[in-house]
Write a protein that holds these residues in place. Sequence first.
Motif, mmCIF file in Angstrom:
data_model
loop_
_atom_site.group_PDB
_atom_site.id
_atom_site.type_symbol
_atom_site.label_atom_id
_atom_site.label_comp_id
_atom_site.label_asym_id
_atom_site.label_seq_id
_atom_site.Cartn_x
_atom_site.Cartn_y
_atom_site.Cartn_z
ATOM 1 N N ASN A 117 34.203 35.193 56.229
ATOM 2 C CA ASN A 117 35.606 34.802 55.807
ATOM 3 C C ASN A 117 35.762 34.502 54.195
ATOM 4 O O ASN A 117 34.826 34.394 53.650
ATOM 5 C CB ASN A 117 36.067 33.796 56.469
ATOM 6 N N ASN A 118 37.082 34.365 53.570
ATOM 7 C CA ASN A 118 37.324 34.161 52.544
ATOM 8 C C ASN A 118 36.789 32.772 51.835
ATOM 9 O O ASN A 118 36.238 32.873 50.795
ATOM 10 C CB ASN A 118 38.799 34.247 52.218
ATOM 11 N N GLN A 119 36.629 31.998 52.726
ATOM 12 C CA GLN A 119 36.273 30.741 52.233
ATOM 13 C C GLN A 119 34.784 30.515 52.008
ATOM 14 O O GLN A 119 34.207 29.931 50.880
ATOM 15 C CB GLN A 119 36.634 29.551 53.511
ATOM 16 N N SER A 120 33.867 31.119 52.874
ATOM 17 C CA SER A 120 32.398 31.326 52.656
ATOM 18 C C SER A 120 32.256 32.033 51.310
ATOM 19 O O SER A 120 31.147 31.785 50.553
ATOM 20 C CB SER A 120 31.759 31.904 53.864
ATOM 21 N N PHE A 153 30.492 32.096 45.323
ATOM 22 C CA PHE A 153 30.701 32.439 44.038
ATOM 23 C C PHE A 153 30.959 30.958 43.093
ATOM 24 O O PHE A 153 30.430 31.040 42.012
ATOM 25 C CB PHE A 153 32.015 33.208 43.758
ATOM 26 N N LEU A 154 31.601 30.126 43.680
ATOM 27 C CA LEU A 154 31.783 28.863 42.957
ATOM 28 C C LEU A 154 30.370 28.112 42.825
ATOM 29 O O LEU A 154 30.222 27.723 42.043
ATOM 30 C CB LEU A 154 32.649 28.115 43.822
ATOM 31 N N THR A 213 32.805 25.708 33.963
ATOM 32 C CA THR A 213 32.222 26.950 34.780
ATOM 33 C C THR A 213 32.907 27.257 35.982
ATOM 34 O O THR A 213 33.203 28.418 36.218
ATOM 35 C CB THR A 213 30.690 26.673 34.791
ATOM 36 N N VAL A 214 33.097 26.236 36.874
ATOM 37 C CA VAL A 214 33.848 26.549 38.093
ATOM 38 C C VAL A 214 35.074 26.757 37.787
ATOM 39 O O VAL A 214 35.479 27.814 38.568
ATOM 40 C CB VAL A 214 33.724 24.924 38.770
ATOM 41 N N ILE A 215 35.919 26.397 36.956
ATOM 42 C CA ILE A 215 37.143 26.700 36.560
ATOM 43 C C ILE A 215 37.274 28.173 36.353
ATOM 44 O O ILE A 215 38.167 28.972 36.572
ATOM 45 C CB ILE A 215 37.939 25.680 35.321
ATOM 46 N N ALA A 216 36.294 28.540 35.379
ATOM 47 C CA ALA A 216 36.113 29.701 34.789
ATOM 48 C C ALA A 216 36.105 30.719 35.975
ATOM 49 O O ALA A 216 36.217 31.900 35.642
ATOM 50 C CB ALA A 216 35.260 29.852 33.575
ATOM 51 N N CYS A 217 35.324 30.265 37.051
ATOM 52 C CA CYS A 217 35.100 31.331 38.111
ATOM 53 C C CYS A 217 36.245 31.544 38.954
ATOM 54 O O CYS A 217 36.298 32.332 40.165
ATOM 55 C CB CYS A 217 33.913 30.699 38.975
ATOM 56 N N VAL A 231 36.904 34.729 41.461
ATOM 57 C CA VAL A 231 36.889 34.579 43.006
ATOM 58 C C VAL A 231 38.022 35.196 43.628
ATOM 59 O O VAL A 231 37.932 35.588 44.555
ATOM 60 C CB VAL A 231 36.676 32.927 43.173
ATOM 61 N N LYS A 232 39.193 34.843 42.872
ATOM 62 C CA LYS A 232 40.208 35.190 43.436
ATOM 63 C C LYS A 232 40.214 36.776 43.660
ATOM 64 O O LYS A 232 40.900 37.481 44.595
ATOM 65 C CB LYS A 232 41.643 35.137 42.525
#
Length: 380
Positions: free
Chosen positions: A296-299, A304-305, A357-361, A365-366
């Motif tokens: 699913n999208n969540q996994s 990626f995060l 880095t997480v924000i940049a991802c 991810v989207k």
Amino acid sequence: MMNKNTRFIIKTIFSSLIRRRSRIMIALLGVAIGATVLLGMITLCYDIPRQMGQEFRSYGANLLFMPANNQPTMPLADVKQAVNLLPQDKLLGVTPFRYDAIRSNQHPYTIVGTNFEQVTKTSPYWQIEGSIPKNPNEIMIGTDIANFTKLKIGSTMPISGKSKQDSRFDEDLKITGIIKTGRAEDGFIFIDLHDLEVLLEQSDQAEVVEVSITATEAELKHYVETIKNHINTIDPHLIKWVTQSESSVLGKLSSLLYLVTFVVLVLTMICVATTMMTVVMERRKEIGLKKAIGANNQSIAKEFLAEGLVLGIIGGMIGVVCGLVFAQVISTNVFGRSIIIEFYLIPTTIIISALVTVIACLIPVKRALEVEPALVLRGE
């Protein structure tokens, strides 16, 4: 102990990073540079007030004690009590001054009694040719007096005047040094405060006391209020041209450092986002296959995060080491002193690097979540 699922996820994350190490190294380098600048600049921002405070002390004292209640002088015992109210670890020097009018060869001059050991701490800008007086009846004269009288180091200068008891004194004083400041001191005669007290027949009094202390303008104002509340014979003042200039320079310098840090973090975010976007494009088939078999999208988003988080932590740790070296080199080259490191900034830098880095991802991810399995698997 980690369960099999957790170990599998961790292995998958590191395997993905290693397989694309050439691209990941670019993002890692960007994060490390960002963390280096972040820790280096913030460390400098925290330590610059101390460093600049010591540099500004070369321009003279920043706190002045004057007699209160329209009195001509103030007791040195009260001065000592006021000094004890200041933080001793920040205190650089305390210099008392006593003034009197005298004559030498029928010309009027101002003689100033002071503590020569302290005056070199509160007024390091004094340029002294020769040496400071160390024995009784030794003086220093300002360069204007030296030029006018043609007196030199080693010459004797006769003076005469009246004590506070109206008795006359006549002394021959030996010149040991000539002072040049470009200010009023160039026209004064300087003598040890104790020797002047003997001539004036009045001891333990001062007309002005200069205090040099490493402190911000807000701290100095607090010290002034504290002294006023405890001692009523002393009227403390800030030397405003020094304190205001110091505050202005520190404020502008800190703003510049924070701005540079912000810009570098934005560039770091762009670098990571661009790299991760490329990684997503390369892994479109992999993402489509995972979705096709039930992911699913969540996994997928978590995967990626998590990669971004690992990248941020590793880059942050590398940046911390480089940042400490960076801050130390700048401090040593600019101020000639080692920097004081606030160790709580180290984990803070790593956390900020990971968050950036997480924000940049988020955008990559989207894009990963928008992958359509059917289209990708058909090669479209």
